[in-house]
Each structure stands twice: as structure tokens, then as C-alpha cells.
Enzyme design. Sequence first.
Site, PDB file in Angstrom:
ATOM      1  N   TYR A  43       0.847  -1.627   0.084  1.00  0.00           N
ATOM      2  CA  TYR A  43       0.165   0.185   0.517  1.00  0.00           C
ATOM      3  C   TYR A  43       0.985   1.697  -0.012  1.00  0.00           C
ATOM      4  O   TYR A  43       0.556   2.168  -0.273  1.00  0.00           O
ATOM      5  CB  TYR A  43      -1.132   0.524   1.360  1.00  0.00           C
ATOM      6  N   ASP A  94      -5.148  -6.775   5.922  1.00  0.00           N
ATOM      7  CA  ASP A  94      -6.521  -5.868   5.111  1.00  0.00           C
ATOM      8  C   ASP A  94      -7.975  -6.876   4.921  1.00  0.00           C
ATOM      9  O   ASP A  94      -9.188  -7.022   5.594  1.00  0.00           O
ATOM     10  CB  ASP A  94      -6.298  -4.869   3.837  1.00  0.00           C
TER      11      ASP A  94
END
Length: 371
Positions: free
Chosen positions: A150, A256
Site C-alpha cells: 500500500y 486488510d
Amino acid sequence: MAIQQQSIVDRSYKLLVLPGDGIGAEIMPHAIRVMNSAVGDSIGLNLEYADFGGCSIDNHGVPMTDETLALAQDSDAVLLGAVGGPKWDDLPVNRKPEKGLLGLRAGLDCFANLRPALTFGPLSQASTLKSELVSDLDILIVRELTGGVYFGEPRGIELRNNLRTGYNTFLYDESEIQRVSRVAFELARKRSCRLCSVDKANVLEVTQLWRDVICEVHADYKDVELNHLYVDNAAMQLVRQPKQFDVIVTGNMFGDILSDVAAMLTGSLGMLPSASLNASNRGLYEPVHGTAPDIAGQNVANPLAMILSIAMMFRYSLDAPQIADSIEKAVQSVLEQGFRTRDIMPIDSTDECELVGTDRMADEVVSQLKD
Ligand code: NAD
């Protein structure tokens, strides 16, 4: 910004409260009432409040002012409701409320995200899985929060050989893996001494390094039983037999996804707390849910995720596990007595449950704490 001083006894802490937007702002006062009841005179709390997210954009032009970040950095813990909503959806990405959230996590260097998946017995029917698979489930997922794919550079979309080509960089250095794995080993030690590390070491070099470093750190935690799973298998095992897990540690992207899978085992977003910790165990405590614009302002939002986030704060940042226990037990009792907000109300069950609003749910937790 008002400073609210409670009794100062032998220990006292500074808390920054960021109610945020939508149901975040609605549930926060009720959660603070519960916190005050749980604490009584046992420790001192200095509460400071600030705008954050959409309301900060409205009042100050930015989702987080420098002053708010400085207050957060000077606090022992930060309590956050939730931010965002349709009013701010059309703003450019770098001015959206969520930008404040990323800035706050980065500014506090919160690299370890703790997401418990805890099923309270009376709510085991709320899960989409069979209740025997999830009743009394208690998993803790530790997700690396500030690195991985990310954040890796370079990243972008560009023309290559006349084709639009998107790319990201999945990158961890060993220090990032070491620090989050130490948090996970320490937590496993306080629970049942079992840690599962999730990677994709058969395909991705970066996660081969992840596995190597976890094994090296394990040398300092020989009392903790360590096993490894590939992420695809971990996802399958989480829905096949979730109770096999205790603490799971994994990188940002896998965490996540897996933490959302684990969240659904418990049935409702309104029950899910979270913590994000830095190296000094200071942190940000927030419910997993968002601002729920569809129900905001109606006194129907479930305040328990925020209340349980406060319990986590006492356990992980304020070294007061007895207060955390008392809050969690009060929540359990309230559920056992059948009080339910709309999101956790059984639709077709014969259980005798009473539908209550946000305020009444918090009142019931407060009255349990007083008993
Ligand atoms: P959401 O979590 O706000 O809502 C999803 C669904 O769950 C809605 O139907 C909502 O009514 C319900 N719900 C959520 N929390 C609840 C609670 N405590 N009690 C009862 N029901 C609850 O997610 P969304 O709709 O995707 O997002 C709404 C806004 O919140 C967006 O602007 C989004 O960007 C923001 N958001 C913020 C955060 C955060 O601040 N950490 C997290 C997620 C979403």
C-alpha cells in the site's frame, strides 16, 4: 477545545478525543460516559477534544490541523469515532476526511493494527457461519499498517509499449517485520502462546523475507508456538475452523483482507473495536465501522464497538487491564440480558430480546458497571 479534568490520583493520562462525523460523533459521548463509570476514581484522565475529518474541513479547511496532530502526539491515547460522509465525497483525494486518518496514523507511527474478532456468546446466531463454529470465538489479528504494497514506491499507471500499465511495489525491510512481529509475539504470550504468521512465501520474495525474519524473532519467544500459513489457506481456514487461531500476524494487504473476513465471523460491524499501536504502545483506538450516513442522527447506531475500543485502550496503552475486563464483562452482561441495537437484533429468532437505541445501550452498560 475544552479540557475536562477528572480526579487526579496516583496515575493520570492525557487522552485526545476525536468524535469525527456521522455516528462517530453520535456514539462518542455515550462511550465517554461508559469510560467515566468504568474508571471512577481509580486513575486520572485529562480529556481534550478536537475537530477531525469532515467537521475539521468545515471548520478549519483541512481534515486534520497541525495543532490536532501535535495534541495527538502529546497524548497517551487517541479515541476516534469515524470520519467521512457524502458531504465531503467530491473533494480531491488529498483533502478528503480519510486523508486526515492516514496522516494521523502516520504521525503517530502506528505500525501495528490490532483487530480482535470476538464473538459474544449471546450473538453467535448473528454470524453467517454455524453458531458452533463461532460461539466464544476470540481471535486477534495483528496487521502491519504502515508498510507493504500500500505504501511501496515506485507506483503508478503509465504507458508501456503503448499499453496502460499499472504497478505497485510490495516492499518490507527487516526492521518493519521485526517490530510488528515482536508486538505479535508479546500479545501471544499474554494470551494462549500461539502465533500464526501469514504470508505467500511460495510466490513472493518479500514474504519469504517476512517468514525468515519472523523465524529469527521467534528465537526470543521460544515459549510461543509459531506456525506459518499461506494467505489463501489462511482465508480458507478462517471460515472452515476459525477457533484453531489465537493470534495471527501478517502484512498490510493480507491483514486488510483477513481482518474483514474475521470481522464477519462475529456478525456485526457495530461490535468490532480496533487499536493501532506505535513502538511506545501509545495508540489510536477506533471502531472498525465508518460514519454510517444511512442511520446517523437517529439514535440507532450501536455504540459497543467504540466502547470495546476504549476497553482495548485500557488494556494496551494505559496498563489497566482490570478496567478493560470490567468494560468487556459489562458488555457481555448487557447482551446476556437481551438488550440489542437494531444491527444485532435477531430477525426471526424466538430469543427474548429488547430493541434499544444508542443512548439506552450505553445506559445499560453504565448500570452494569455500577452493579
Ligand atoms: P459504514 O461502516 O459507515 O456502514 C456500513 C453499514 O453498516 C451501514 O449500513 C451502516 O448503517 C452499518 N453500521 C456501521 N456501523 C454501525 C453501527 N455502529 N451500528 C449500526 N449499524 C452500523 O461504511 P460505509 O457505508 O462504507 O461508509 C460510510 C462513510 O464512512 C464513508 O464516508 C466512509 O468513507 C467512512 N468510513 C470511515 C471509516 C473510519 O473513519 N475509520 C471507516 C469506514 C468508512
